[in-house]
Scaffold this active site. Structure first.
Site, mmCIF file in Angstrom:
data_model
loop_
_atom_site.group_PDB
_atom_site.id
_atom_site.type_symbol
_atom_site.label_atom_id
_atom_site.label_comp_id
_atom_site.label_asym_id
_atom_site.label_seq_id
_atom_site.Cartn_x
_atom_site.Cartn_y
_atom_site.Cartn_z
ATOM 1 N N ARG A 102 -114.827 -41.712 -37.608
ATOM 2 C CA ARG A 102 -113.684 -42.004 -38.485
ATOM 3 C C ARG A 102 -112.878 -43.195 -37.958
ATOM 4 O O ARG A 102 -112.289 -43.937 -38.744
ATOM 5 C CB ARG A 102 -112.800 -40.777 -38.651
ATOM 6 C CG ARG A 102 -113.352 -39.810 -39.680
ATOM 7 C CD ARG A 102 -112.473 -38.584 -39.834
ATOM 8 N NE ARG A 102 -112.840 -37.821 -41.019
ATOM 9 C CZ ARG A 102 -112.633 -36.522 -41.157
ATOM 10 N NH1 ARG A 102 -112.048 -35.839 -40.193
ATOM 11 N NH2 ARG A 102 -112.979 -35.906 -42.266
ATOM 12 N N LYS A 104 -113.620 -24.314 -42.945
ATOM 13 C CA LYS A 104 -112.409 -24.357 -43.788
ATOM 14 C C LYS A 104 -112.682 -23.553 -45.061
ATOM 15 O O LYS A 104 -112.683 -24.068 -46.180
ATOM 16 C CB LYS A 104 -112.041 -25.804 -44.117
ATOM 17 C CG LYS A 104 -111.547 -26.595 -42.900
ATOM 18 C CD LYS A 104 -111.148 -28.011 -43.267
ATOM 19 C CE LYS A 104 -110.617 -28.767 -42.060
ATOM 20 N NZ LYS A 104 -110.393 -30.201 -42.343
ATOM 21 N N GLY A 139 -115.795 -34.703 -41.575
ATOM 22 C CA GLY A 139 -115.669 -35.171 -40.200
ATOM 23 C C GLY A 139 -116.633 -34.466 -39.263
ATOM 24 O O GLY A 139 -117.352 -35.111 -38.479
ATOM 25 N N GLY A 151 -113.663 -32.144 -47.644
ATOM 26 C CA GLY A 151 -112.906 -31.549 -48.750
ATOM 27 C C GLY A 151 -112.660 -32.571 -49.854
ATOM 28 O O GLY A 151 -112.775 -32.255 -51.044
HETATM 29 N N1 LIG Z 1 -120.443 -19.216 -38.649
HETATM 30 C C1 LIG Z 1 -119.417 -19.954 -38.247
HETATM 31 N N2 LIG Z 1 -118.322 -19.387 -37.687
HETATM 32 C C2 LIG Z 1 -117.293 -20.140 -37.266
HETATM 33 N N3 LIG Z 1 -117.231 -21.492 -37.365
HETATM 34 C C3 LIG Z 1 -118.292 -22.111 -37.918
HETATM 35 C C4 LIG Z 1 -119.421 -21.392 -38.385
HETATM 36 N N4 LIG Z 1 -120.303 -22.280 -38.880
HETATM 37 C C5 LIG Z 1 -119.761 -23.505 -38.716
HETATM 38 N N5 LIG Z 1 -118.552 -23.412 -38.125
HETATM 39 C C6 LIG Z 1 -117.650 -24.513 -37.717
HETATM 40 O O1 LIG Z 1 -117.238 -25.275 -38.827
HETATM 41 C C7 LIG Z 1 -116.654 -26.449 -38.311
HETATM 42 C C8 LIG Z 1 -116.657 -27.549 -39.336
HETATM 43 O O2 LIG Z 1 -116.075 -27.108 -40.545
HETATM 44 P P1 LIG Z 1 -115.342 -28.086 -41.580
HETATM 45 O O3 LIG Z 1 -114.120 -28.674 -40.948
HETATM 46 O O4 LIG Z 1 -115.165 -27.286 -42.829
HETATM 47 O O5 LIG Z 1 -116.437 -29.238 -41.805
HETATM 48 P P2 LIG Z 1 -116.230 -30.794 -42.107
HETATM 49 O O6 LIG Z 1 -115.270 -31.355 -41.066
HETATM 50 O O7 LIG Z 1 -117.596 -31.395 -42.007
HETATM 51 O O8 LIG Z 1 -115.656 -30.873 -43.484
HETATM 52 C C9 LIG Z 1 -117.438 -26.793 -37.065
HETATM 53 O O9 LIG Z 1 -116.544 -27.026 -36.009
HETATM 54 C C10 LIG Z 1 -118.318 -25.547 -36.819
HETATM 55 O O10 LIG Z 1 -118.310 -25.098 -35.478
HETATM 56 O O1 LIG Z 2 -111.007 -33.391 -41.566
HETATM 57 C C1 LIG Z 2 -110.661 -33.571 -42.729
HETATM 58 O O2 LIG Z 2 -111.279 -33.005 -43.795
HETATM 59 P P1 LIG Z 2 -112.762 -32.359 -43.806
HETATM 60 O O3 LIG Z 2 -112.893 -31.365 -42.660
HETATM 61 O O4 LIG Z 2 -112.819 -31.663 -45.147
HETATM 62 O O5 LIG Z 2 -113.752 -33.476 -43.713
HETATM 63 C C2 LIG Z 2 -109.530 -34.486 -43.111
HETATM 64 O O6 LIG Z 2 -109.021 -35.182 -41.979
HETATM 65 C C3 LIG Z 2 -108.429 -33.693 -43.807
HETATM 66 O O7 LIG Z 2 -107.875 -32.754 -42.916
HETATM 67 P P2 LIG Z 2 -107.172 -31.434 -43.494
HETATM 68 O O8 LIG Z 2 -108.259 -30.588 -44.127
HETATM 69 O O9 LIG Z 2 -106.535 -30.768 -42.304
HETATM 70 O O10 LIG Z 2 -106.149 -31.891 -44.528
#
Ligand SMILES: Nc1ncnc2c1ncn2[C@@H]1O[C@H](COP(=O)(O)OP(=O)(O)O)[C@@H](O)[C@H]1O
Ligand SMILES: O=C(OP(=O)(O)O)[C@H](O)COP(=O)(O)O
Length: 396
Positions: free
Chosen positions: A35, A200, A353, A377
């Site tokens: 990023r 998330k 991310g 998201g």
């Molecule tokens: N079964 C699980 N239990 C808890 N955490 C998990 C699980 N599977 C994946 N994760 C966690 O999800 C996190 C990423 O989620 P998220 O922020 O939603 O993705 P992104 O940043 O790609 O949008 C990673 O740090 C990973 O360790």
């Molecule tokens: O990590 C982010 O989103 P992502 O995990 O959905 O890729 C962005 O920096 C937004 O962060 P936020 O979901 O805490 O508003």
């Protein structure tokens, strides 16, 4: 959308840039600087135009007050390295330090303000409170450039309200992301598969509602899985679970069945007694998770099944790791899906991310994918066809 060109001559002007510098950290060490690198072209362009560049960004989800664990200072250090020029750092966002640092900037110089989420006004649901904070941010600049694609789905002061207060434009990263993601919304080649995982869960479960109308198949992994398994009546042990969403998820399953959309769940899960790198991992059937264990990855049978479905699709969007890839014992599901995305005969997009960090950490190169989006998201909500506040405010 307005672009930087619409802002006119920027020499000597203070330009506030909202970047997404929300990088994964291990202590103060950045484990993936994707990023930061993605933010550099717009910052460089503004600096080259002679602007005084003031970067604002968030890190993690601090609770509206300063918290040293979420300081952007290590990220500012990394930004300076990637930019190849000095970057000043303000120890607050809109206080005395920010004013001092911005006042000292020469043309073409760059500063980073401390984590914008250390201020309760940034994420407040109250328009007046958010607006009051945006007023304070606006005092620091003559123009605003929105370049944090990963936050354009957030109606937050530094993303939305600020654009009502200063001449505003979209940065190159936001424009480039929108350009690629549009290809997935405008008549995607089919089969069109969306893979969802990550942690998330409450944030992202809602996108399924609209994606059922758009995609041919939704593959569910990561922390998302357990609310689905619970909706089917299974025990999920100590896994991540959104109990208040179980009924909603039952509704998704019923509607997907009606529409002929496949919601594919894992059939096996890698479990462990604790959330740790060295916890003993075992694979169990998805409907037989022991009550004292938590699911930390999809199992090998599911990884292979997901990989087959992904590789056989013509359009794939993936957000959210399939497991806790940060620990080697729980990275196999994510690796299987990532490998399959590289084999797609069509358009493959990885968003988010942590998802982007995961594919790089697992040894893949960015150019093995059609596109790596900085927003998880944000891109999901874009694919849903929703109006994103941070984009809508830049229109006209
Ligand atoms: N079964 C699980 N239990 C808890 N955490 C998990 C699980 N599977 C994946 N994760 C966690 O999800 C996190 C990423 O989620 P998220 O922020 O939603 O993705 P992104 O940043 O790609 O949008 C990673 O740090 C990973 O360790
Ligand atoms: O990590 C982010 O989103 P992502 O995990 O959905 O890729 C962005 O920096 C937004 O962060 P936020 O979901 O805490 O508003």
């Amino acid at each position: 959308m307005k672009t930087i060109d619409d802002l006119g001559d920027l020499r000597g002007k203070r330009v506030l840039v909202r970047s997404d510098l929300n990088v994964p950290l291990d202590g103060a060490t950045i484990t993936d600087d994707g990023r930061v690198r993605a933010s550099v072209p717009t910052i460089r362009r503004l600096a080259d135009a002679g602007a005084k560049v003031v970067v604002t960004a968030h890190l993690g989800r601090p609770k509206g007050a300063p918290d040293p664990a979420f300081s952007l200072e290590p990220v500012a250090v990394r930004l300076a390295e990637v930019l190849g020029q000095d970057v000043a750092f303000a120890s607050d966002t809109v206080g005395a330090s920010a004013h001092e640092v911005v006042a000292a900037l020469g043309d073409g110089e760059v500063a980073v303000l401390e984590n914008v989420r250390f201020n309760a006004g940034e994420t407040s649901k109250d328009d007046a409170e958010r607006g009051a904070f945006a007023d304070q941010l606006a005092e620091l600049a003559d123009a605003f450039v929105s370049d944090g694609f990963g936050v354009v789905h957030r109606k937050q002061a530094s993303v939305y309200d600020i654009a009502e207060r200063l001449p505003a434009a979209a940065g190159g990263l936001v424009l480039a992301e929108v350009e690629v993601l549009k290809r997935l919304t405008e008549d995607p080649e089919r089969p069109y598969t969306v893979v969802l995982g990550g942690s998330k869960v409450s944030d992202k479960l809602g996108v399924i509602d609209n994606l059922i109308e758009k995609a041919d198949a939704l593959l569910i992994g990561g922390g998302m899985v357990f609310t689905f398994l619970a909706a089917q009546g299974h025990d999920v042990g100590t896994s991540l679970l959104e109990s208040d969403q179980i009924d909603t998820v039952k509704g998704y399953l019923a509607r997907a069945a009606e529409k002929g959309v496949d919601i594919v769940l894992p059939t096996d899960i890698v479990v462990a007694p604790a959330f740790s790198a060295d916890a003993p991992a075992t694979t169990v059937a998805a409907d037989a998770i022991p009550s004292d264990q938590m699911g930390l990855d999809i199992g090998p049978e599911s990884g292979a099944a997901f990989a087959r479905l992904v590789a056989g699709s013509r359009t794939v969007f993936w957000n959210g790791p399939m497991g806790v890839f940060e620990f080697a014992a729980f990275a196999a599901g994510t690796k299987a899906v990532a490998q399959a995305l590289t084999e797609v005969d069509g358009l493959s997009v990885v968003g988010g991310g942590d998802s982007a960090a995961a594919v790089r950490r697992l040894g893949f190169d960015d150019d093995q994918f059609g596109h790596i989006s900085t927003g998880g998201g944000a891109s999901l909500e874009f694919l849903e066809g929703r109006e994103l506040p941070g984009l809508q405010i830049l229109e006209g």
